[in-house]
Enzyme design. Structure first.
Site, PDB file in Angstrom:
ATOM      1  NE  ARG A  38      18.303  21.691 -29.003  1.00 51.84           N
ATOM      2  CZ  ARG A  38      17.838  21.291 -30.179  1.00 51.84           C
ATOM      3  NH1 ARG A  38      17.741  22.160 -31.168  1.00 51.84           N
ATOM      4  NH2 ARG A  38      17.482  20.029 -30.363  1.00 51.84           N
ATOM      5  CD  GLN A  59      13.193  18.931 -30.410  1.00 50.74           C
ATOM      6  OE1 GLN A  59      13.708  17.998 -29.806  1.00 50.74           O
ATOM      7  NE2 GLN A  59      13.760  19.484 -31.464  1.00 50.74           N
ATOM      8  CG  HIS A 107      16.138  12.172 -36.432  1.00 53.71           C
ATOM      9  ND1 HIS A 107      16.763  12.379 -35.219  1.00 53.71           N
ATOM     10  CD2 HIS A 107      16.977  11.365 -37.139  1.00 53.71           C
ATOM     11  CE1 HIS A 107      17.916  11.730 -35.203  1.00 53.71           C
ATOM     12  NE2 HIS A 107      18.067  11.114 -36.367  1.00 53.71           N
ATOM     13  CG  HIS A 141      13.881   9.643 -32.974  1.00 53.32           C
ATOM     14  ND1 HIS A 141      13.512  10.242 -31.787  1.00 53.32           N
ATOM     15  CD2 HIS A 141      14.682  10.520 -33.626  1.00 53.32           C
ATOM     16  CE1 HIS A 141      14.089  11.433 -31.717  1.00 53.32           C
ATOM     17  NE2 HIS A 141      14.795  11.627 -32.811  1.00 53.32           N
TER      18      HIS A 141
END
Length: 646
Positions: free
Chosen positions: A366, A384, A518, A388
């Site tokens: 990002r 991360q 999530h 999910h």
């Protein structure tokens, strides 16, 4: 008469037009002396604000977060008054309160400014504070506001006024300083008893790198001198624990201008630390029924158009990657969830297949502004511990509670025992920034609140903090210095399954839409490691330490024995090194202490002759002599107790 309801539920009657200060005075003079502002029907207001109708009222003091915020915002005005007195002609941008203190962005023109001028400003602020000038609010027409700042020659305030509606503009004045401000403020400057300017930096006006760079002065104030002393002591401790400093000293990670800003390089010891964390969570995830997956670092633009991420974040992401095929456009992966949706779609799913839990340590990218990058806590490339869960609507709450258990298990294992849970919901007014219908959102928000209640998890609700596709439960961890960090997060999402047209065949043989959860217990692995470094001051628990043991031979005569011991330690998955340097034992021990190695094994003539080891533990000193097998058993027991894997 009007009725005022207090936070404890008590209701009292007062005359219409009474102010929060007068309400406090009716309770006790001591309380009134400490009231900084008030929360009136959910809005923070001046303590002098008349209350014209029945209302809910909370009197705010220094002990309340909004009280501190009001105190520090008022202090920013005092800072501006002092600067204007010492540096005539200064122009002012904005001066908000922040988590600890406040800042003011100023344009000094051609005047020089640096930390050597801090003392003069601090003295001037205290001089002005002792005058006990009131903060006076005045409503001003847009025309008069423009006229005032045109005459003053402050283009920054004029630009701010340009975006305001006539009839909504207010000035605040204290002493010889007037500022454009909506407030609220403390009653008078006399509440401010201690001042410290902390640092000076450059800041582009309105965060735009194409605009002029202003001087940003950071400062903090307190109502008691003793509190400033305590804060400065805490600040020194924070510097000692700074993960950037310790990360360099412990050889965990580095940054390179040639690689790029915000892109960390994990060194061998840091990589070992990361791998231990990842393996710890992988084992926990296997027990919890997760399946590992891996997805690419890039993906077609269309993937993020479908998910809705491109519309929300496309402008703030790294720019598209173009290939020789002019019809192709790729993006560096900014999140993992769209990829996992596509994995779900690789084959037909039945209600019997659900819940499907897909987990990935996925690196995402990002584009953070360069001025916002900070060590590992704010980077442009981070990993991360993403997963999910695709489940039926009737499984949502049970799955959500299982994830809460996993997050708390991780926190306990890593020593994060001070945390709070924040339920992040939609903005009450502005619904344009969210996708999906109200019915799905209501179901998702209710599921989070009920799940947290069922687990007995104390929560606070924050409106406007939800993701654009769904509400969240965010875990705010307090570190050893009392600072709060958002780490673990769990989100309920009805929207991405809709956008990706995900389906499963139900027991009725009809097609149904799954719900998506999530979750990321660590959040960003980079940020988690940064907080872990600072929380432990680099003294990691034994199971996590990159170097768990330093084997220290007294002289080269005992190196073969030291090497033999180390090989046996490695066979038992205990890591470290043999210090072969031609140094005195005191130096070797001191260097191992500085490197924060938990255990030292000293070997010399006696140890070699008797087949034993002399053990030292960081912080405890000499533990005594024992066989290597006894030491290995002791170390393994400590590892098991700390990782909760018995």
């Amino acid at each position: 008469m009007i009725k005022i309801t207090f936070p404890d539920g008590q209701v009292r009657e007062f005359e219409k037009g009474i102010t929060p200060f007068q309400v406090a005075l009716s309770i006790s003079e001591g309380l009134a002396r400490n009231v900084l502002a008030a929360n009136l029907n959910g809005e923070v207001v001046d303590s002098s604000t008349p209350i014209e109708a029945d209302a809910a009222l909370q009197l705010l003091t220094w002990n309340d977060a909004d009280g501190k915020k009001t105190f520090w915002h008022s202090s920013a005005h005092l800072l501006a008054e002092a600067i204007e007195a010492l540096y005539p002609g200064t122009k002012f941008g904005i001066g908000p309160a922040i988590e600890n203190g406040f800042y003011y962005d100023i344009d000094l023109g051609e005047q020089e400014f640096g930390s050597d001028q801090f003392k003069a400003i601090e003295d001037k602020m205290l001089e002005l504070a002792r005058t006990k000038n009131e903060y006076v609010r005045t409503s001003v027409s847009k025309a008069d506001a423009i006229s005032y700042f045109k005459e003053k020659g402050d283009e920054y305030k004029l630009e701010l006024i340009d975006g305001l509606a006539d009839g909504s503009i207010t000035f605040y004045n204290q002493g010889n300083f007037t500022d454009l401000c909506r407030g609220p403020h403390i009653p008078n400057t006399g509440f401010i008893k201690s001042v410290k300017l902390l640092s000076v930096a450059g800041a582009y006006w309105r965060g735009d790198e194409k605009r002029k760079q202003l001087t940003r002065i950071y400062a903090i104030t307190f109502p008691k001198a003793k509190e400033l002393e305590e804060y400065l002591t805490l600040l020194e401790e924070a510097k000692r624990r700074d993960h950037r400093k310790l990360g360099k000293e412990m050889e965990l990670f580095a940054f390179s201008e040639k690689v790029g800003m915000g892109l960390p390089l994990w060194l061998p010891k840091g990589t070992l630390l990361r791998e231990r964390l990842e393996n710890f969570l992988r084992r926990a995830q296997v027990r919890a029924g997760y399946s590992p997956v891996i997805t690419p670092h890039i993906a077609s633009k269309e993937l993020y158009v479908t998910s809705g991420h491109y519309a929300k974040y496309g402008k703030d992401s790294f720019q598209p990657i173009h290939t020789p095929d002019e019809n192709e456009e790729f993006f560096l992966k900014p999140m993992n969830c769209p990829h996992h949706c596509e994995i779900y779609k690789t084959k037909p799913r039945s209600y019997k297949d659900l819940p499907l839990r897909l987990a990935e340590f996925g690196t995402v990218y990002r584009y953070e502004q360069s001025g916002e990058l900070h060590g590992l806590t704010r980077v442009r490339g981070f990993t991360q511990d993403d997963a999910h869960i695709f489940c039926r609507p009737d499984q949502v709450e049970d799955e959500f509670m299982k994830v809460i258990d996993l997050v708390l298990y991780v926190f306990k294992a890593l020593g994060f025992d001070s945390y709070s849970a924040q339920v992040s919901l939609r903005d009450k007014e502005n619904r344009e920034k969210y996708i999906g219908n109200d019915e799905d959102w209501d179901r998702a928000e209710s599921a989070i609140i009920r799940s947290a209640e069922a687990k007995g998890l104390p929560t606070v609700i924050e409106y406007g903090e939800a993701a654009f596709y769904g509400p969240k439960l965010d875990f705010m961890v307090k570190d050893a210095l009392g600072r709060k960090w958002q780490l673990g997060t769990i989100q309920v999402d009805y929207q991405l399954p809709q956008r990706f047209e995900l389906e499963y065949t139900g027991s009725d043989n009809m097609k149904h839409r799954p719900v998506m959860i999530h979750r990321a217990p660590f959040g960003s692995l980079e940020r988690f490691v940064a907080i872990l470094i600072e929380n432990t001051a680099g003294n990691f628990p034994l199971w996590l330490s990159p170097d768990q043991i330093a084997v220290l031979p007294i002289s080269e005569k005992y190196e073969d024995y030291a090497n033999e011991l180390y090989l046996r330690l490695q066979e038992k998955d205990l890591r470290g090194y043999v210090d072969h340097r031609n140094e005195k034992m005191g130096r070797k021990i001191r260097d191992a202490e500085i490197a924060k190695v938990p255990f030292m094994i000293v070997v010399g003539e006696k140890e070699q002759a008797e087949g034993i080891v002399s053990v030292r533990k960081k912080g405890d000193g000499d533990v005594g002599s024992m066989t290597l097998d006894a030491f290995i058993a002791m170390a393994q027991e400590e590892i098991q107790s700390l990782t909760y894997e018995k």
